[in-house]
Design a protein around this motif. Structure first.
Motif, PDB file in Angstrom:
ATOM      1  N   VAL A   1       5.514  -3.999  11.142  1.00  0.00           N
ATOM      2  CA  VAL A   1       5.052  -5.083  10.287  1.00  0.00           C
ATOM      3  C   VAL A   1       3.656  -4.719   9.802  1.00  0.00           C
ATOM      4  O   VAL A   1       2.807  -4.306  10.598  1.00  0.00           O
ATOM      5  CB  VAL A   1       5.012  -6.431  11.036  1.00  0.00           C
ATOM      6  N   LEU A   2       3.407  -4.851   8.501  1.00  0.00           N
ATOM      7  CA  LEU A   2       2.107  -4.480   7.970  1.00  0.00           C
ATOM      8  C   LEU A   2       1.784  -5.312   6.745  1.00  0.00           C
ATOM      9  O   LEU A   2       2.680  -5.912   6.129  1.00  0.00           O
ATOM     10  CB  LEU A   2       2.071  -2.991   7.621  1.00  0.00           C
ATOM     11  N   LEU A   3       0.491  -5.364   6.417  1.00  0.00           N
ATOM     12  CA  LEU A   3       0.103  -5.999   5.170  1.00  0.00           C
ATOM     13  C   LEU A   3       0.734  -5.244   4.014  1.00  0.00           C
ATOM     14  O   LEU A   3       0.909  -4.021   4.066  1.00  0.00           O
ATOM     15  CB  LEU A   3      -1.421  -5.995   5.029  1.00  0.00           C
ATOM     16  N   CYS A   4       1.076  -5.973   2.975  1.00  0.00           N
ATOM     17  CA  CYS A   4       1.778  -5.355   1.847  1.00  0.00           C
ATOM     18  C   CYS A   4       0.931  -4.225   1.256  1.00  0.00           C
ATOM     19  O   CYS A   4      -0.200  -4.450   0.802  1.00  0.00           O
ATOM     20  CB  CYS A   4       2.079  -6.402   0.784  1.00  0.00           C
ATOM     21  N   PRO A   5       1.452  -3.013   1.253  1.00  0.00           N
ATOM     22  CA  PRO A   5       0.722  -1.881   0.671  1.00  0.00           C
ATOM     23  C   PRO A   5       0.852  -1.889  -0.852  1.00  0.00           C
ATOM     24  O   PRO A   5       1.623  -2.676  -1.412  1.00  0.00           O
ATOM     25  CB  PRO A   5       1.437  -0.670   1.286  1.00  0.00           C
ATOM     26  N   PRO A   6       0.129  -1.031  -1.546  1.00  0.00           N
ATOM     27  CA  PRO A   6       0.314  -0.919  -2.999  1.00  0.00           C
ATOM     28  C   PRO A   6       1.764  -0.544  -3.319  1.00  0.00           C
ATOM     29  O   PRO A   6       2.358   0.301  -2.647  1.00  0.00           O
ATOM     30  CB  PRO A   6      -0.653   0.214  -3.383  1.00  0.00           C
ATOM     31  N   LEU A   7       2.326  -1.187  -4.318  1.00  0.00           N
ATOM     32  CA  LEU A   7       3.718  -0.959  -4.678  1.00  0.00           C
ATOM     33  C   LEU A   7       3.812  -0.235  -6.015  1.00  0.00           C
ATOM     34  O   LEU A   7       3.071  -0.538  -6.957  1.00  0.00           O
ATOM     35  CB  LEU A   7       4.483  -2.286  -4.760  1.00  0.00           C
TER      36      LEU A   7
ATOM     37  N   VAL B   1       8.455   0.168  -4.682  1.00  0.00           N
ATOM     38  CA  VAL B   1       8.577   1.044  -3.511  1.00  0.00           C
ATOM     39  C   VAL B   1       7.187   1.300  -2.953  1.00  0.00           C
ATOM     40  O   VAL B   1       6.187   1.278  -3.677  1.00  0.00           O
ATOM     41  CB  VAL B   1       9.277   2.380  -3.853  1.00  0.00           C
ATOM     42  N   ALA B   2       7.152   1.532  -1.650  1.00  0.00           N
ATOM     43  CA  ALA B   2       5.895   1.847  -0.971  1.00  0.00           C
ATOM     44  C   ALA B   2       6.064   3.154  -0.229  1.00  0.00           C
ATOM     45  O   ALA B   2       7.157   3.478   0.248  1.00  0.00           O
ATOM     46  CB  ALA B   2       5.517   0.720  -0.005  1.00  0.00           C
ATOM     47  N   HIS B   3       4.984   3.892  -0.128  1.00  0.00           N
ATOM     48  CA  HIS B   3       4.992   5.152   0.617  1.00  0.00           C
ATOM     49  C   HIS B   3       4.350   4.885   1.976  1.00  0.00           C
ATOM     50  O   HIS B   3       3.146   4.670   2.080  1.00  0.00           O
ATOM     51  CB  HIS B   3       4.252   6.229  -0.164  1.00  0.00           C
TER      52      HIS B   3
ATOM     53  N   LEU C   1       0.551 -10.817  -3.552  1.00  0.00           N
ATOM     54  CA  LEU C   1       1.137  -9.661  -2.884  1.00  0.00           C
ATOM     55  C   LEU C   1       0.202  -9.050  -1.849  1.00  0.00           C
ATOM     56  O   LEU C   1       0.611  -8.736  -0.722  1.00  0.00           O
ATOM     57  CB  LEU C   1       1.529  -8.593  -3.910  1.00  0.00           C
ATOM     58  N   SER C   2      -1.073  -8.879  -2.201  1.00  0.00           N
ATOM     59  CA  SER C   2      -1.988  -8.159  -1.316  1.00  0.00           C
ATOM     60  C   SER C   2      -2.249  -8.887  -0.006  1.00  0.00           C
ATOM     61  O   SER C   2      -2.623  -8.272   0.994  1.00  0.00           O
ATOM     62  CB  SER C   2      -3.307  -7.885  -2.036  1.00  0.00           C
ATOM     63  N   SER C   3      -2.046 -10.206   0.023  1.00  0.00           N
ATOM     64  CA  SER C   3      -2.266 -10.975   1.252  1.00  0.00           C
ATOM     65  C   SER C   3      -0.962 -11.265   1.990  1.00  0.00           C
ATOM     66  O   SER C   3      -0.957 -11.970   2.999  1.00  0.00           O
ATOM     67  CB  SER C   3      -2.985 -12.299   0.934  1.00  0.00           C
ATOM     68  N   SER C   4       0.138 -10.737   1.480  1.00  0.00           N
ATOM     69  CA  SER C   4       1.440 -10.953   2.103  1.00  0.00           C
ATOM     70  C   SER C   4       1.767  -9.809   3.052  1.00  0.00           C
ATOM     71  O   SER C   4       1.028  -8.835   3.165  1.00  0.00           O
ATOM     72  CB  SER C   4       2.524 -11.061   1.023  1.00  0.00           C
ATOM     73  N   PHE C   5       2.909  -9.938   3.754  1.00  0.00           N
ATOM     74  CA  PHE C   5       3.299  -8.953   4.750  1.00  0.00           C
ATOM     75  C   PHE C   5       4.650  -8.332   4.395  1.00  0.00           C
ATOM     76  O   PHE C   5       5.461  -8.937   3.690  1.00  0.00           O
ATOM     77  CB  PHE C   5       3.393  -9.595   6.141  1.00  0.00           C
ATOM     78  N   VAL C   6       4.837  -7.128   4.888  1.00  0.00           N
ATOM     79  CA  VAL C   6       6.112  -6.442   4.736  1.00  0.00           C
ATOM     80  C   VAL C   6       6.671  -6.161   6.129  1.00  0.00           C
ATOM     81  O   VAL C   6       5.971  -5.616   6.985  1.00  0.00           O
ATOM     82  CB  VAL C   6       5.956  -5.124   3.951  1.00  0.00           C
ATOM     83  N   ILE C   7       7.907  -6.585   6.339  1.00  0.00           N
ATOM     84  CA  ILE C   7       8.617  -6.299   7.592  1.00  0.00           C
ATOM     85  C   ILE C   7       9.522  -5.103   7.326  1.00  0.00           C
ATOM     86  O   ILE C   7      10.483  -5.194   6.552  1.00  0.00           O
ATOM     87  CB  ILE C   7       9.453  -7.514   8.049  1.00  0.00           C
ATOM     88  N   ILE C   8       9.212  -3.975   7.945  1.00  0.00           N
ATOM     89  CA  ILE C   8      10.015  -2.764   7.775  1.00  0.00           C
ATOM     90  C   ILE C   8      11.175  -2.814   8.768  1.00  0.00           C
ATOM     91  O   ILE C   8      10.970  -2.961   9.976  1.00  0.00           O
ATOM     92  CB  ILE C   8       9.188  -1.489   8.016  1.00  0.00           C
TER      93      ILE C   8
END
Length: 310
Positions: A43-49, A62-64, A89-96
């Protein structure tokens, strides 16, 4: 929050008998949603897309991440909520996550915490919710309803898996007359997964009986054998998901292997827990086989081999 994110990957390695850990998160409201921790890689903060031309609208880009290019799906938008605003987006999270042999990220507004509970505390979606609902189960945590999303349905809509069995395998299946064969019991709480497996097995001439969870399947098997017969008098084999409300697949198989009427029923665990699957647990509960979801060709060939060797 930092402690929660740091420990998610470690906790995906834990498997308990009829227990699960849910990662709780929010989408566009105060409603809490859940996803099984065992499917979460990070789980991480949303990276640049980076934009992905001609992709579905729910794929925000897509994120690298750690040397891998991963599609990021707006989970709220995928289940019918408004799309996430660009400025959020920048303050949101991404669940991998890893599902069905594929890695993808789900964009969510915020991550709450990890909750540990028993599958018996988890119930199927309420009747009348409709066949297109994106829920696989619901539960209550601290008197608040938590909706567990049917991620397999989300992914089937966004990036559909190939469900058809290769013609060469269908032809191989037609070489054996299975019209008088016993049916295969398929147990899965996801409507999409049940449909995929049933379609796959029907293509090679096998009949299928489906059940929605482990409790329902065990009750069915006990009813079949109440006259003193054995499960193998009625069912050719059982293919079961692991994660299910009421009773998980581990517990279902364990209960079957403990029963004199059910213990010789061939049991395959068929689960999307491919990346973090605990092989020792398969041995502990006595499962005869394990396969990661979902390859129609592999599943059809494996089941034909099992039945031909029986």
């Amino acid at each position: 929050m930092a402690g929660l994110l740091d420990n998610v990957n470690q906790r995906t390695q834990l498997v308990g008998k009829n227990r699960l850990e849910l990662l709780l998160f929010h989408l566009r409201s105060r409603q809490k949603f859940g996803i099984n921790v065992f499917k979460v890689k990070e789980v991480l903060l949303c990276p640049p897309l980076s934009s992905l031309p001609e992709s579905e609208a729910v794929v925000r880009g897509v994120a690298h991440i750690r040397g891998e290019t991963i599609s990021i799906i707006d989970l709220g938008f995928a289940i019918g909520l408004p799309p996430m605003k660009e400025e959020n987006l920048s303050s949101s999270f991404v669940i991998i996550t890893e599902y069905n042999r594929r890695t993808q990220g789900f964009l969510v507004n915020s991550v709450d915490r990890i909750a540990n509970l028993n599958w018996e505390e988890v119930a199927p979606p309420p009747e009348g919710a409709g066949k297109d609902v994106y829920l696989t189960a619901v539960t209550k945590i601290e008197d608040q309803l938590v909706e567990i999303i049917d991620v397999e349905k989300v992914l089937a809509d966004v990036t559909p898996l190939r469900e058809d069995v290769d013609e060469s395998i269908v032809a191989k299946g037609s070489e054996t007359d299975r019209s008088d064969s016993l049916p295969i019991l398929v147990v899965d709480d996801s409507m999409i997964a049940r449909r995929q497996v049933e379609r796959c097995l029907n293509a090679v001439g096998m009949s299928v009986i489906t059940m929605n969870d482990g409790r329902q399947a065990l009750d069915y098997l006990n009813t079949l054998t109440a006259d003193g017969s054995r499960a193998t008098d009625h069912i050719a084999m059982m293919i079961s998901d692991v994660e299910m409300p009421e009773m998980d697949g581990y517990t279902l198989v364990s209960r079957c292997k403990e029963s004199p009427q059910l213990n010789d029923l061939y049991a395959m665990l068929h689960t999307s827990l491919s990346g973090v699957f605990n092989g020792n647990m398969v041995k502990k509960v006595g499962a005869d086989d394990f396969m990661a979801k979902f390859s129609p060709d592999e599943l059809a060939e494996r089941v034909m081999t099992i039945l031909d060797q029986a």
